[in-house]
Design a protein around this motif. Structure first.
Motif, mmCIF file in Angstrom:
data_model
loop_
_atom_site.group_PDB
_atom_site.id
_atom_site.type_symbol
_atom_site.label_atom_id
_atom_site.label_comp_id
_atom_site.label_asym_id
_atom_site.label_seq_id
_atom_site.Cartn_x
_atom_site.Cartn_y
_atom_site.Cartn_z
ATOM 1 N N MET A 110 -5.721 66.522 15.596
ATOM 2 C CA MET A 110 -4.739 66.438 16.840
ATOM 3 C C MET A 110 -5.160 64.925 17.792
ATOM 4 O O MET A 110 -4.324 64.883 18.484
ATOM 5 C CB MET A 110 -5.363 67.570 17.637
ATOM 6 N N ARG A 111 -6.391 64.644 17.392
ATOM 7 C CA ARG A 111 -6.569 63.161 18.207
ATOM 8 C C ARG A 111 -5.629 61.888 17.743
ATOM 9 O O ARG A 111 -4.888 61.469 18.481
ATOM 10 C CB ARG A 111 -8.058 62.555 17.750
ATOM 11 N N ASP A 112 -5.403 62.267 16.313
ATOM 12 C CA ASP A 112 -4.304 61.201 15.846
ATOM 13 C C ASP A 112 -3.112 61.533 16.132
ATOM 14 O O ASP A 112 -1.927 60.687 16.291
ATOM 15 C CB ASP A 112 -4.338 61.243 14.269
ATOM 16 N N VAL A 113 -2.707 62.783 16.096
ATOM 17 C CA VAL A 113 -1.074 63.285 16.363
ATOM 18 C C VAL A 113 -0.949 62.854 17.990
ATOM 19 O O VAL A 113 0.102 62.328 18.239
ATOM 20 C CB VAL A 113 -1.198 64.761 16.180
ATOM 21 N N SER A 130 1.767 59.918 22.028
ATOM 22 C CA SER A 130 1.455 59.111 23.249
ATOM 23 C C SER A 130 2.355 57.763 23.500
ATOM 24 O O SER A 130 2.550 57.133 24.329
ATOM 25 C CB SER A 130 0.369 59.127 24.098
ATOM 26 N N LYS A 131 2.307 57.124 22.240
ATOM 27 C CA LYS A 131 2.670 55.639 22.035
ATOM 28 C C LYS A 131 4.047 55.312 21.856
ATOM 29 O O LYS A 131 4.495 54.501 22.128
ATOM 30 C CB LYS A 131 1.919 54.947 20.889
ATOM 31 N N CYS A 132 4.650 56.427 20.907
ATOM 32 C CA CYS A 132 5.923 56.236 20.538
ATOM 33 C C CYS A 132 7.218 57.432 20.954
ATOM 34 O O CYS A 132 8.249 57.145 20.726
ATOM 35 C CB CYS A 132 6.039 56.283 18.829
ATOM 36 N N THR A 140 -6.133 63.189 28.218
ATOM 37 C CA THR A 140 -5.378 61.787 28.185
ATOM 38 C C THR A 140 -3.921 61.964 27.847
ATOM 39 O O THR A 140 -3.077 61.214 28.349
ATOM 40 C CB THR A 140 -6.089 60.994 27.208
ATOM 41 N N PHE A 141 -3.473 62.726 26.846
ATOM 42 C CA PHE A 141 -2.286 62.770 26.311
ATOM 43 C C PHE A 141 -1.203 63.598 27.333
ATOM 44 O O PHE A 141 -0.237 63.059 27.741
ATOM 45 C CB PHE A 141 -2.194 63.756 25.262
ATOM 46 N N LEU A 142 -1.803 64.484 28.236
ATOM 47 C CA LEU A 142 -1.058 65.028 29.247
ATOM 48 C C LEU A 142 -0.894 63.901 30.456
ATOM 49 O O LEU A 142 0.208 63.893 31.097
ATOM 50 C CB LEU A 142 -1.931 66.096 29.957
ATOM 51 N N LYS A 143 -1.768 63.169 30.775
ATOM 52 C CA LYS A 143 -1.771 62.066 31.666
ATOM 53 C C LYS A 143 -0.398 61.202 31.326
ATOM 54 O O LYS A 143 0.377 60.793 32.118
ATOM 55 C CB LYS A 143 -3.199 61.443 31.890
ATOM 56 N N ARG A 200 7.247 63.210 32.294
ATOM 57 C CA ARG A 200 8.475 63.596 31.661
ATOM 58 C C ARG A 200 8.135 65.419 31.424
ATOM 59 O O ARG A 200 9.272 66.018 31.244
ATOM 60 C CB ARG A 200 8.884 62.978 30.297
ATOM 61 N N LEU A 201 6.864 65.613 31.261
ATOM 62 C CA LEU A 201 6.654 67.196 30.611
ATOM 63 C C LEU A 201 7.089 68.004 31.620
ATOM 64 O O LEU A 201 6.882 68.088 33.120
ATOM 65 C CB LEU A 201 5.154 67.277 30.315
#
Length: 407
Positions: A108-111, A116-118, A151-154, A159-160
């Motif tokens: 999940m860290r990698d996913v 978040s980047k693309c 971090t991902f939610l931030k 848009r979420l």
């Protein structure tokens, strides 16, 4: 004589692209990959963004080849098609040991990092039943998982629009950290739907937490909020009225026997919220909270209740009786109640007359589900009243007839 005419092409060659994509929609990843090798047209269709907008990633807890493949497929998908993703659902199926949860955390860290980047399209994220309070989550793994998710939610917060973290079972501080991530960039969040049912660990007095109230004050456009009754307080209702009254339509509230539900909430707070949010409907789901005095403290007449579900999980307790609830409490919602579910073990009392009278007094009741002991004549009387238009029920659900008492 030789035939020099062109070989007849398969009808699949003339299938419109929109139809081809619809066929591919029902294929799994392996079949899609094989179909993409057939020809250029199929390969082009397989890379259409419409096929990859929604994704469910399931991590299987038991050691198997399928588990390994799913971990690999999750990374393969985000690296290849994450830019199209709009709706993501993550599932954990029967996690069984710490080694598995560590693999999930790393994957999940990698996913999430790649997403978040693309990705700039994600509007819906669901990660249900993480159960982070279980011992299979080591403290360091659990902390890293929450950090990565926050971090991902931030990064995706602008848009979420939908977030479902039902069953996460986090501490008060961890839960507020995750929710605060949605408003880190602007100190406000305009997400419209949040599901935090069973989000906090059991037995927490969330309703008395200043930290929780500060967190919820950052949401300014909630339409639907699903949560537990141990979060409800006068302060929370005032916060919803102040910040989301213009948009708020639905509150789904679960009250479980294991969650604290003894707080005092004033009817005036509910009345003020209902007045400011005229579109508001409240749905209550009670599990093993069946005693009349407990329910009376919660089901205040000022609440615009749309549906009530009372489930005893078939636990039999001779100390409680349903009759006062049916005759004194629920009739107060006769002008607004649209759905009623009763799943209970009432082998120590008959409820036929009281239930029928309640149904007739609820003029807007459309849906009824009753899993309880009733006389077989109850249905006959109910259908007769329906035929005479004394009630407007459109859906009636009942268990097999062997659960009924004989006449």
């Amino acid at each position: 004589m030789e035939d020099d005419s062109e070989p007849e092409q398969s009808s699949w060659a003339h299938l419109p692209d929109v139809c081809l994509r619809r066929v591919f929609h029902w294929l799994d990843d392996r079949d899609r990959s094989q179909a993409a090798l057939v020809c250029k047209k199929w390969n082009w269709a397989m890379h259409s963004g419409s096929l990859w907008r929604s994704r469910t990633i399931t991590f299987y807890g038991r050691p198997s080849r399928k588990q390994t493949l799913e971990l690999q497929n999750a990374l393969w998908y985000v690296k290849k098609f994450a830019k199209y993703l709009e709706h993501l659902e993550i599932k954990l199926s029967n996690p069984y040991n710490t080694a598995f949860t560590q693999k999930v955390q790393v994957t999940m860290r990698d996913v999430l990092s790649h997403l978040s980047k693309c990705n700039s399209r994600l509007v819906s994220l669901s990660m249900k039943y993480l159960e982070l309070d279980r011992l299979i989550w080591k403290n360091v793994v659990r902390a890293q998982f929450i950090k990565n998710l926050a971090t991902f939610l931030k990064r995706m917060s602008k848009r979420l629009d939908y977030l479902n973290l039902k069953g996460a079972r986090v501490t008060l501080e961890e839960g507020c950290e995750l929710l605060n991530s949605l408003s880190c960039l602007t100190n406000q969040s305009f997400i419209s739907e949040i599901n935090i049912e069973d989000f906090f660990s059991r037995h927490l007095l969330v309703y008395s937490s200043t930290l929780f109230h500060q967190t919820m004050s950052k949401f300014h456009s909630l339409v639907t909020l699903t949560f537990n009754y141990n979060c409800i307080s006068d302060e929370l209702l005032d916060i919803l009225r102040e910040h989301s009254a213009h948009s708020l339509c639905t509150l789904n509230i679960k009250c479980h026997n294991h969650d604290p539900h003894g707080q005092v909430v004033w009817g005036m707070s509910w009345a003020n919220l209902a007045k400011s949010a005229p579109k508001l409907n409240v749905n209550f789901f009670f599990e093993r909270v069946m005693k009349h005095d407990h329910l009376a403290r919660i089901l205040l007449v000022e609440i615009p209740v749309r549906s009530i579900s009372l489930r005893s999980c078939y636990f039999s307790d001779p100390d409680w009786t349903m009759k006062p609830t049916l005759t004194n409490l629920l009739p107060a919602y006769g002008h607004v109640l649209q759905e009623l579910t009763l799943e209970l073990n009432n082998d120590h009392e008959l409820l036929d007359d009281e239930l029928l009278q309640l149904i007739l007094s609820c003029k807007r009741l459309l849906f009824l589900k009753v899993w309880a002991f009733l006389n077989v004549t109850f249905m006959e009387r109910l259908l007769q009243n329906r035929a005479e238009r004394k009630c407007i029920l459109t859906t009636i659900k009942q268990p097999p007839t062997f659960n009924y008492h004989a006449l």
